[in-house]
Design a protein around this motif. Sequence first.
Motif, PDB file in Angstrom:
ATOM      1  N   UNK A  81       0.981  -1.226  -0.098  1.00  0.00           N
ATOM      2  CA  UNK A  81      -0.021  -0.162   0.046  1.00  0.00           C
ATOM      3  C   UNK A  81       0.881   1.140   0.118  1.00  0.00           C
ATOM      4  N   UNK A  82       0.377   2.226  -0.668  1.00  0.00           N
ATOM      5  CA  UNK A  82       0.948   3.712  -0.634  1.00  0.00           C
ATOM      6  C   UNK A  82       0.366   4.227   0.526  1.00  0.00           C
ATOM      7  N   UNK A  83       0.931   4.255   1.611  1.00  0.00           N
ATOM      8  CA  UNK A  83       0.378   4.629   3.145  1.00  0.00           C
ATOM      9  C   UNK A  83       0.200   6.247   2.789  1.00  0.00           C
ATOM     10  N   UNK A  84       1.265   7.044   2.047  1.00  0.00           N
ATOM     11  CA  UNK A  84       1.106   8.316   2.241  1.00  0.00           C
ATOM     12  C   UNK A  84       0.085   8.754   1.296  1.00  0.00           C
ATOM     13  N   UNK A  85      -0.411   7.891   0.460  1.00  0.00           N
ATOM     14  CA  UNK A  85      -1.581   8.475  -0.566  1.00  0.00           C
ATOM     15  C   UNK A  85      -2.780   7.906   0.150  1.00  0.00           C
ATOM     16  N   UNK A  86      -3.034   7.145   1.116  1.00  0.00           N
ATOM     17  CA  UNK A  86      -4.098   6.702   1.645  1.00  0.00           C
ATOM     18  C   UNK A  86      -5.171   8.007   2.237  1.00  0.00           C
TER      19      UNK A  86
END
Length: 379
Positions: free
Chosen positions: A148-153
């Motif tokens: 997952x792209x946590x910064x983009x969540x």
Amino acid sequence: MPDIAPHIAGMPGSGVRHILELALQRPGTIILAVGEPGEAVAEPIRRAGADAWLSGQTRYTANGGIPALRRAIVEKLARDNAVHVDSDDVWVTVGATQALHQAMAVVLSPGDEVLVPDPGYTTFTMNAHMLSARPVGYPLDPDRAFQPDIAGLGALVTERTRAIIVNSPSNPLGSTFDEDTLAGILAFARRHDLWVISDEVYEQFTWDVPHVSIASLDEDDRVFSVFSLSKTYAMTGVRVGWLVTPAGFRDTMLRVQESAISCVNTPAQFAAVEALTGSQQPVADAAAHYRANFAAAAALLDARGIRYLTPTGAFYLWIDLSHATAGDVGAWAERFLYQEGVAVAPGTAFGAGGEGWIRVCLASDAAELLAGLGRLPAP
């Protein structure tokens, strides 16, 4: 005739089940589409269930399950998952399927949104629709190794977002999230005051990486954890799983469990006690079998130049067939079934992010697995 509820009428079906139903109408089909372990349930587990039937253990149990099973689960969680809870936090369910639905039902109101992995297990999305909630996919992309792209969540969060679902090891991908990734998801959930629902059904099958339970990192009681005996002990039809709630949910869960099922099949619970407390050698043997199947499958695909994700968990192989599917892997999977006699799960059954990919179960007979994979089109 009156209409059924609109949110049920609009609920998507399972693309995996669709392929399976077609396959079952064609005798001789090689079925690689369904996550069904090939092993038999260990004899002591079967005997424990049979003994419970024969001794008349057929009455209601407590809503949360028989004390012996809840104690066994508490001990297992402390030993294997570094998760320390009381029996009142453990609720025996009709497999992980009910546990997932139960957790989502407790935290989602009509119109709420839940973040679900894409690609991800079909039931996450189906449950949301059944509860009049809205599933919002968070992408797991090949260019990020399906992490997952946590910064983009944060861009996916609205005022109606209430929860995020985490699935490690992943069905369908076979990928896993490490401790840093899970800690990042927890920090994200804290920032946005979200519940976390963790599906850990494949916890016992990880490859060269440790399994990490996100609840072991939880410091403010926001994680619901879902487990099952189905895959670990080849007990798919026995239907025993459990939901671990944050502390303080006893009164809520008593009402919810009573209204949904009252309690799980009593003899099955006695079989589950034996599964958790008896010899774990059958689990180790199953893991070795699945790993050997992967090695053989990988060698075949490598020789044919077909790309796949090397799994770090579960017993699936996520295979890239975008060179052959012409942008519609669902339609391709049906043609492949009819033309080659092999049933595979199209990636789009697990979300739009699965376009061009298929999921294959590695838990089947090795000869059938290789025969089916040998019919895949090479680039």
